[in-house]
Enzyme design. Sequence first.
Site, PDB file in Angstrom:
ATOM      1  CE  LYS A 174      31.447  43.897  34.454  1.00  0.00           C
ATOM      2  NZ  LYS A 174      30.942  45.281  34.271  1.00  0.00           N
ATOM      3  CD  GLU A 249      25.363  38.017  22.184  1.00  0.00           C
ATOM      4  OE1 GLU A 249      24.418  37.241  22.157  1.00  0.00           O
ATOM      5  OE2 GLU A 249      25.345  39.056  22.861  1.00  0.00           O
ATOM      6  CB  CYS A 283      26.890  44.642  17.580  1.00  0.00           C
ATOM      7  SG  CYS A 283      25.254  43.914  17.620  1.00  0.00           S
ATOM      8  CD  GLU A 384      32.283  47.719  16.909  1.00  0.00           C
ATOM      9  OE1 GLU A 384      33.058  47.464  17.845  1.00  0.00           O
ATOM     10  OE2 GLU A 384      31.157  47.210  16.790  1.00  0.00           O
TER      11      GLU A 384
HETATM   12  P1  NAD Z   1      33.619  46.316  26.486  1.00  0.00           P
HETATM   13  O1  NAD Z   1      34.286  45.116  25.942  1.00  0.00           O
HETATM   14  O2  NAD Z   1      34.456  47.469  26.889  1.00  0.00           O
HETATM   15  O3  NAD Z   1      32.769  45.949  27.788  1.00  0.00           O
HETATM   16  C1  NAD Z   1      31.722  44.993  27.750  1.00  0.00           C
HETATM   17  C2  NAD Z   1      31.539  44.388  29.124  1.00  0.00           C
HETATM   18  O4  NAD Z   1      32.695  43.619  29.431  1.00  0.00           O
HETATM   19  C3  NAD Z   1      31.417  45.422  30.248  1.00  0.00           C
HETATM   20  O5  NAD Z   1      30.504  44.951  31.210  1.00  0.00           O
HETATM   21  C4  NAD Z   1      32.823  45.453  30.831  1.00  0.00           C
HETATM   22  O6  NAD Z   1      32.872  45.869  32.166  1.00  0.00           O
HETATM   23  C5  NAD Z   1      33.233  43.991  30.687  1.00  0.00           C
HETATM   24  N1  NAD Z   1      34.665  43.743  30.623  1.00  0.00           N
HETATM   25  C6  NAD Z   1      35.627  44.513  30.074  1.00  0.00           C
HETATM   26  N2  NAD Z   1      36.832  43.919  30.203  1.00  0.00           N
HETATM   27  C7  NAD Z   1      36.620  42.744  30.842  1.00  0.00           C
HETATM   28  C8  NAD Z   1      37.481  41.688  31.286  1.00  0.00           C
HETATM   29  N3  NAD Z   1      38.788  41.718  31.096  1.00  0.00           N
HETATM   30  N4  NAD Z   1      36.923  40.624  31.903  1.00  0.00           N
HETATM   31  C9  NAD Z   1      35.586  40.573  32.093  1.00  0.00           C
HETATM   32  N5  NAD Z   1      34.726  41.555  31.732  1.00  0.00           N
HETATM   33  C10 NAD Z   1      35.247  42.617  31.101  1.00  0.00           C
HETATM   34  O7  NAD Z   1      32.537  46.727  25.406  1.00  0.00           O
HETATM   35  P2  NAD Z   1      31.575  47.990  25.428  1.00  0.00           P
HETATM   36  O8  NAD Z   1      32.374  49.188  25.055  1.00  0.00           O
HETATM   37  O9  NAD Z   1      30.794  47.981  26.680  1.00  0.00           O
HETATM   38  O10 NAD Z   1      30.548  47.625  24.257  1.00  0.00           O
HETATM   39  C11 NAD Z   1      30.724  47.950  22.928  1.00  0.00           C
HETATM   40  C12 NAD Z   1      31.079  46.713  22.122  1.00  0.00           C
HETATM   41  O11 NAD Z   1      30.062  45.710  22.260  1.00  0.00           O
HETATM   42  C13 NAD Z   1      31.165  46.996  20.626  1.00  0.00           C
HETATM   43  O12 NAD Z   1      32.308  46.373  20.093  1.00  0.00           O
HETATM   44  C14 NAD Z   1      29.907  46.343  20.069  1.00  0.00           C
HETATM   45  O13 NAD Z   1      29.980  45.970  18.719  1.00  0.00           O
HETATM   46  C15 NAD Z   1      29.754  45.172  20.975  1.00  0.00           C
HETATM   47  N6  NAD Z   1      28.387  44.654  20.929  1.00  0.00           N
HETATM   48  C16 NAD Z   1      28.164  43.450  20.287  1.00  0.00           C
HETATM   49  C17 NAD Z   1      26.874  42.940  20.172  1.00  0.00           C
HETATM   50  C18 NAD Z   1      26.616  41.621  19.488  1.00  0.00           C
HETATM   51  O14 NAD Z   1      25.554  41.050  19.681  1.00  0.00           O
HETATM   52  N7  NAD Z   1      27.539  41.130  18.670  1.00  0.00           N
HETATM   53  C19 NAD Z   1      25.807  43.667  20.711  1.00  0.00           C
HETATM   54  C20 NAD Z   1      26.065  44.879  21.351  1.00  0.00           C
HETATM   55  C21 NAD Z   1      27.368  45.359  21.465  1.00  0.00           C
END
Ligand code: NAD
Length: 429
Positions: A174, A249, A283, A384
């Site tokens: 997804k 992650e 990230c 962040e």
């Molecule tokens: P997010 O948590 O809002 O969403 C990420 C994904 O999770 C999306 O596909 C979203 O639809 C899904 N999601 C959200 N709530 C969910 C739930 N309750 N159950 C299942 N799926 C759910 O994050 P974002 O805003 O898309 O991304 C930014 C974040 O990602 C930042 O915190 C960034 O640091 C992190 N990030 C981490 C890494 C790493 O490798 N550590 C890499 C890239 C981004």
Amino acid sequence: MKKYNHFVNGKEMLPNNGEYFETENPYTCTKWADVAKGNAHDVDVAVNVAKEAFEKSWSNTKPTERGKLLVKLAELVERDAQKLGEIEVQDNGKLIAEMGAQTKYLAEWYRYFGGLADKVEGAVLPSDKPGIFNFTKYEPFGVIGMITAWNSPLLLLSWKLAPALAAGNTAVIKPSEFTSSSTLVFMNLIKEAGFPPGVINVVCGLGKEAGSAIVNHPDIAKIAFTGSDQSGQIIYEAAAKGIKHVCLELGGKSPNIVFEDADLDAAVAGVISGIFAASGQTCIAGSRLLVQSSIYKKFMTKLLDVASKAKVGNPMLPDTNVGPVATKPQFEKVLDYIDIGKSEGAKCVLGGDVFKGDGPQGGLMVQPTIFTECNNNMRIAREEIFGPVLSTITFDTEDQAFSIANDTAFGLGAGIWTNDIGKAHDGAS
Ligand code: NAD
């Protein structure tokens, strides 16, 4: 307007409820595609297909065969790198220049795991009991649910998909609701490479609906997730109820530490790319700058000189240095944090507002922003932001630097700028 459907069992699948959501170009602020909005029913169909593909074909495929398919996929990624890059730029505003490097790396990733597929070794464990022979053997989990964020959709997917496929797992993916298109276009390459139908499936939709249905599905054996700490926590709890394996992650607030003996020009370049690449939406972005007091004035003069010349604008142009923020909610969040920084007493020495250039009005552009006179207790140093905002803190001694660096709820990455290799290794270990 383009229309994207789910990808299940090797072909497009319409959303069960007939609903779609719009996806927007963050630079032009124009809607350019409709994407299927999946629900628990769509997820169930995809998981059943992935389970059948796992049991009937993929887990029995020879590792060398899986490896060959991954290598073939790597070649196709190389062939279509430009096209894949352009779709991501359109969807999340990442710079085309950055995408060039990223898609090249993607191909290497699939090639690496293609080579590893037939080298998954177990171990023989010594036993002091006569007649007992202990050994370990790695086996695939089954169906893995892969949920990705919007900042680097294909990269984050490939980190999960390549090793999972090499080891004989199948996948239900997804992508983020803000950036689903590149993952769906990528499925054309999966098909062309010759992966059997059902091995790799994509259901698009919202996190709370489609994402949550994946996490809670009883036939999903493992969740591989990239996203925010907040969503990670929810997913971790839900997965615990099903006693599922989880790989999370999450976010970061990484320090870039500049010591007085560093090559200051190299450090300036590193600090700038650390926080302004991908408009700070990485990230491991170096979002906290820790500078030794003795070089503070000299270093900041150099940093501001370079940062103030950054070319902000159209991400599709190869010489742009800073593009838009990827989504409207993220744009508002970044601007809120800039206000928080100002109200906390940090000094805004660069940027600090919406960027209004010659580009389209309404684009999600934030000026590259640098705060000085921060301390590590401020919210802009602890939380962040995930945008082009740098919080600068000074330190006097090495111990102080590492103590501030480690005083964070996150633990993702760090940069150390020094010419003393011993100091660099001390700090890293
Ligand atoms: P997010 O948590 O809002 O969403 C990420 C994904 O999770 C999306 O596909 C979203 O639809 C899904 N999601 C959200 N709530 C969910 C739930 N309750 N159950 C299942 N799926 C759910 O994050 P974002 O805003 O898309 O991304 C930014 C974040 O990602 C930042 O915190 C960034 O640091 C992190 N990030 C981490 C890494 C790493 O490798 N550590 C890499 C890239 C981004």
